[in-house]
Design an enzyme around this catalytic site. Structure first.
Site, PDB file in Angstrom:
ATOM      1  N   ARG A 327     -19.623  31.731 -28.652  1.00  0.00           N
ATOM      2  CA  ARG A 327     -18.415  31.304 -27.586  1.00  0.00           C
ATOM      3  C   ARG A 327     -17.331  30.940 -28.461  1.00  0.00           C
ATOM      4  O   ARG A 327     -17.320  30.277 -28.978  1.00  0.00           O
ATOM      5  CB  ARG A 327     -19.028  30.197 -26.667  1.00  0.00           C
ATOM      6  CG  ARG A 327     -20.201  30.502 -25.705  1.00  0.00           C
ATOM      7  CD  ARG A 327     -19.801  31.595 -24.702  1.00  0.00           C
ATOM      8  NE  ARG A 327     -21.211  32.128 -24.106  1.00  0.00           N
ATOM      9  CZ  ARG A 327     -21.883  31.253 -23.191  1.00  0.00           C
ATOM     10  NH1 ARG A 327     -21.469  30.239 -22.790  1.00  0.00           N
ATOM     11  NH2 ARG A 327     -23.084  31.929 -22.696  1.00  0.00           N
ATOM     12  N   GLU A 329     -14.780  29.432 -27.538  1.00  0.00           N
ATOM     13  CA  GLU A 329     -14.059  28.456 -26.954  1.00  0.00           C
ATOM     14  C   GLU A 329     -13.645  27.264 -27.935  1.00  0.00           C
ATOM     15  O   GLU A 329     -14.592  26.651 -28.670  1.00  0.00           O
ATOM     16  CB  GLU A 329     -15.056  27.805 -25.985  1.00  0.00           C
ATOM     17  CG  GLU A 329     -15.444  28.833 -24.703  1.00  0.00           C
ATOM     18  CD  GLU A 329     -16.443  28.380 -24.006  1.00  0.00           C
ATOM     19  OE1 GLU A 329     -17.062  27.136 -24.160  1.00  0.00           O
ATOM     20  OE2 GLU A 329     -16.983  28.989 -23.032  1.00  0.00           O
ATOM     21  N   ARG A 335     -21.031  18.369 -26.705  1.00  0.00           N
ATOM     22  CA  ARG A 335     -21.678  19.375 -25.941  1.00  0.00           C
ATOM     23  C   ARG A 335     -21.426  20.719 -26.256  1.00  0.00           C
ATOM     24  O   ARG A 335     -22.138  21.578 -26.054  1.00  0.00           O
ATOM     25  CB  ARG A 335     -21.326  18.977 -24.353  1.00  0.00           C
ATOM     26  CG  ARG A 335     -21.512  17.768 -23.779  1.00  0.00           C
ATOM     27  CD  ARG A 335     -21.178  17.518 -22.387  1.00  0.00           C
ATOM     28  NE  ARG A 335     -21.779  18.307 -21.460  1.00  0.00           N
ATOM     29  CZ  ARG A 335     -21.408  19.621 -20.733  1.00  0.00           C
ATOM     30  NH1 ARG A 335     -20.171  20.075 -21.116  1.00  0.00           N
ATOM     31  NH2 ARG A 335     -22.432  20.068 -20.154  1.00  0.00           N
ATOM     32  N   HIS A 336     -20.531  21.010 -27.064  1.00  0.00           N
ATOM     33  CA  HIS A 336     -20.382  22.401 -27.339  1.00  0.00           C
ATOM     34  C   HIS A 336     -20.349  22.867 -28.924  1.00  0.00           C
ATOM     35  O   HIS A 336     -19.951  21.937 -29.809  1.00  0.00           O
ATOM     36  CB  HIS A 336     -18.818  22.655 -26.753  1.00  0.00           C
ATOM     37  CG  HIS A 336     -18.605  22.598 -25.511  1.00  0.00           C
ATOM     38  ND1 HIS A 336     -18.285  21.498 -24.883  1.00  0.00           N
ATOM     39  CD2 HIS A 336     -18.849  23.381 -24.459  1.00  0.00           C
ATOM     40  CE1 HIS A 336     -18.286  21.454 -23.354  1.00  0.00           C
ATOM     41  NE2 HIS A 336     -18.578  22.977 -23.334  1.00  0.00           N
ATOM     42  N   GLU A 490     -26.085  19.759 -18.213  1.00  0.00           N
ATOM     43  CA  GLU A 490     -26.808  20.932 -17.886  1.00  0.00           C
ATOM     44  C   GLU A 490     -27.212  21.493 -19.043  1.00  0.00           C
ATOM     45  O   GLU A 490     -26.536  21.585 -20.211  1.00  0.00           O
ATOM     46  CB  GLU A 490     -25.776  21.929 -17.184  1.00  0.00           C
ATOM     47  CG  GLU A 490     -25.793  23.232 -17.095  1.00  0.00           C
ATOM     48  CD  GLU A 490     -25.242  24.260 -18.041  1.00  0.00           C
ATOM     49  OE1 GLU A 490     -25.888  25.173 -18.603  1.00  0.00           O
ATOM     50  OE2 GLU A 490     -24.253  24.137 -18.490  1.00  0.00           O
ATOM     51  N   SER A 493     -28.318  27.829 -16.812  1.00  0.00           N
ATOM     52  CA  SER A 493     -27.695  28.474 -15.737  1.00  0.00           C
ATOM     53  C   SER A 493     -28.543  29.898 -15.389  1.00  0.00           C
ATOM     54  O   SER A 493     -29.004  30.464 -16.246  1.00  0.00           O
ATOM     55  CB  SER A 493     -26.307  28.754 -16.092  1.00  0.00           C
ATOM     56  OG  SER A 493     -25.586  27.568 -16.099  1.00  0.00           O
ATOM     57  N   ARG A 544     -29.479  22.110 -26.549  1.00  0.00           N
ATOM     58  CA  ARG A 544     -29.085  21.195 -25.601  1.00  0.00           C
ATOM     59  C   ARG A 544     -30.440  20.507 -25.022  1.00  0.00           C
ATOM     60  O   ARG A 544     -30.521  19.354 -25.026  1.00  0.00           O
ATOM     61  CB  ARG A 544     -28.311  21.563 -24.509  1.00  0.00           C
ATOM     62  CG  ARG A 544     -26.829  21.868 -24.817  1.00  0.00           C
ATOM     63  CD  ARG A 544     -26.183  22.168 -23.584  1.00  0.00           C
ATOM     64  NE  ARG A 544     -24.658  22.405 -23.708  1.00  0.00           N
ATOM     65  CZ  ARG A 544     -23.678  22.462 -22.812  1.00  0.00           C
ATOM     66  NH1 ARG A 544     -24.105  22.730 -21.641  1.00  0.00           N
ATOM     67  NH2 ARG A 544     -22.444  22.653 -23.163  1.00  0.00           N
TER      68      ARG A 544
END
Length: 570
Positions: A327, A329, A335-336, A490, A493, A544
């Site tokens: 990703r 991002e 969290r990332h 989370e 998904s 996670r």
């Protein structure tokens, strides 16, 4: 973490001077230890063949090679060979010293070396025949070996007078008769084991400012416990990974993958390998890594989503994959990461999408219930460094599933004041998720739960709309899509996918994505090539799951080599 206010120039210089003084002190201590080893003379030492720096040492033919983890009563009074890292040493006297040997995480045992030769030179007196030759020089050599050197020892296993409380193997100790340094460590380590096994609180990828460095030094002086930032840990990757806490986290991570795979294989799921290198941006998104590929552009896959669906279209019925996901991002949060490991599955649907929910719920509950059984020791090690409350699981048959609207209602009615006006047609923020997790724990006594029926505004184009036509908020349709949560964060998904090509094209256009764009065109055409059965699935973030199950302060601790927007090494 937010940086503290900058200190004065005088304070910064004071901190720098203090740091230099401490570094010089450590360097001189290391030089003294190195000098002690160098000054050990092997000449005229009757025990010279029993110690030294040897790459491939030889031992007595009756000595048995043993791993520390396997040392038990059957080895009592036996001569063994142990290969391990020397964790630390101390001198009791010129004739006696102690060492701690470590291997495989925190399997630590005490070693004892005692001189059996008295006197030196012409006055040397050898022990009785059959007694191992151990000189004072040998004692000095062993107790001067640099910490974290890899050594091999021959020793007799004995029971100590009292259990050695500082070692995991407390009921035995090694009476060393031979000791060889196979691979020496440097005199000064970039990070000590004591620091490596302390909790990390600073996860910044940037070098600490003067004020922060001074604060850390003051904390160390107050507590006498060394600490290091994540930056320091990654710059000293070998010591980082050697620490018992990181070894335990890594073992738990491996077990999660094993449990995921075995659960699904027992239910007719078949593993496949989706590509990481693709010719178009996954799902039409912008957060992708581009790279040159023989005169054209290639991308790193954001998700195996399309390929899971290709497998279903190809008649594989039930599939799963374990592999990297990328990703692009620019999110610098605990969290990332820009690369993480995904645990993905996809399956045909017979009646309705709750079959998918139940399967994903089943595999995660299986993992969460088995981990405390299979990894009890590892969890205890992690909690000794990162204390946490026990993970609460629902009783069988009492799993918590809330609709998105029900979750938002719970936040409005029982959550913090700032969430009194949250909407049912807008996605949740991270603070909202955490606040909801606290409410669910208090109300339902569980840290694991599902939120279902997300609004279509918060889901991608391939998410299947609820056939009932149900809406929330300002007439926004709900989907057969869901998220799973651990401790309010989370970790999955998923949902039912659209399998009708006309419906899929309509949803692609509704999301303002061009159905003729590269990647999307090929994806859509697959559903026109054959009749594709109803199907659904989900993607789980392995890092996670490990991090939130253990209540770690950052997901970076659960990854072997975390990748962030500012970190590509090691």
């Amino acid at each position: 973490m937010e940086a503290d206010a900058p200190t004065s120039k005088k304070g910064a210089k004071k901190a720098e001077a203090k740091a230099k003084k401490e570094a010089l002190k450590a360097q001189r201590a290391a030089e003294r230890a190195a000098s002690a080893v160098a000054n050990v003379s092997l000449e005229d030492d009757p025990a010279k063949d029993n110690y030294g720096k040897v790459t491939n040492p030889t031992f007595s033919p009756d000595a048995v090679e043993v791993e520390l983890r396997n040392l038990d009563e059957s080895y009592d009074e036996k001569t063994v060979v142990v290969r391990a890292w020397l964790q630390n040493s101390r001198v009791q006297s010129a004739k006696m010293g102690f060492v701690e040997l470590r291997k495989g995480g925190n399997w630590i045992i005490q070693g004892l070396v005692m001189a059996s030769i008295s006197g030196t030179g012409a006055e040397t007196q050898l022990p009785a025949e059959g007694t191992p030759l151990i000189s004072r020089q040998m004692v000095k050599f062993i107790t001067s070996i640099h910490p974290e050197s890899y050594i091999a020892v021959e020793a007799k296993v004995k029971r100590p007078v009292e259990p050695v409380k500082s070692c995991r193997i407390s009921g035995f100790e090694l009476h060393i008769t031979k000791c060889f340094v196979v691979s020496p460590a440097p005199a000064v380590l970039g990070m000590t084991m004591a620091a490596a096994n302390q909790p990390i609180v600073n996860f910044s990828d940037e070098t600490a400012k003067a004020g922060e460095a001074e604060k850390e030094k003051e904390k160390e002086a107050e507590t006498a416990i060394p600490s290091a930032s994540m930056l320091t840990h990654l710059d000293n990757i070998a010591m980082h990974k050697r620490s018992p806490v990181q070894q335990a986290i890594a073992d738990i991570r491996v077990e999660v993958k094993k449990l995921f795979r075995s659960f699904l294989e027992a239910r007719r799921f078949k593993e496949f390998e989706p590509p990481c290198l693709i010719g178009a941006a996954s799902e039409g998104g912008a957060n992708v890594f581009k790279l040159a590929y023989f005169g054209q552009e290639a991308y790193l896959a954001q998700s195996p989503q399309f390929y899971k669906q290709f497998e279903i279209a190809g008649g594989r019925e039930r599939v799963f994959s374990i592999g990297p996901v990328f990703r692009a991002e620019n999110s610098n949060t605990p969290r990332h990461m820009t690369e993480f490991t995904g645990l993905d599955l996809e399956m045909e649907i017979t009646k309705d999408y709750t079959e998918v929910v139940s399967t994903l719920e089943g595999v995660l509950l299986h993992i969460l219930r088995e981990l405390p059984v299979r990894c009890a020791d590892e969890i205890e090690i992690v909690r000794s460094v990162y204390p946490s409350e026990p993970f609460l699981l629902p009783e069988p048959g009492k799993e918590v599933r809330l609709t998105f609207a029900e979750a938002q209602k719970l936040l409005r009615e029982e959550g913090p004041e700032e969430y009194r006006n949250v909407r049912d047609d807008e996605d949740m923020s991270t603070p909202q998720e955490k606040a909801l997790g606290a409410l669910v724990r208090e109300k339902y006594k569980t840290d694991f739960y599902v939120i279902d029926k997300f609004p279509e505004t918060a889901r991608p184009f391939y998410a299947k709309l609820d056939d009932s036509g149900a809406t929330v908020g300002d007439g926004v349709r709900v989907t057969n899509a869901f998220d799973f949560f651990l401790r309010g964060q989370e970790i999955l998904s998923g949902g039912q996918r659209i399998n009708d090509p006309d419906e899929l094209e309509a949803r692609i256009r509704a999301k303002e994505v061009n159905p003729e764009s590269p990647g999307i065109k090929e994806y859509l055409s697959t559903f026109r090539q054959v009749g594709v059965p109803p199907h659904g699935g989900g993607g789980i973030g392995l890092d996670r799951v490990v991090a939130w199950f253990l209540a770690l302060p950052s997901v970076h601790l659960a990854a072997g080599y975390p990748r962030t927007p500012k970190r590509l090494m090691p």
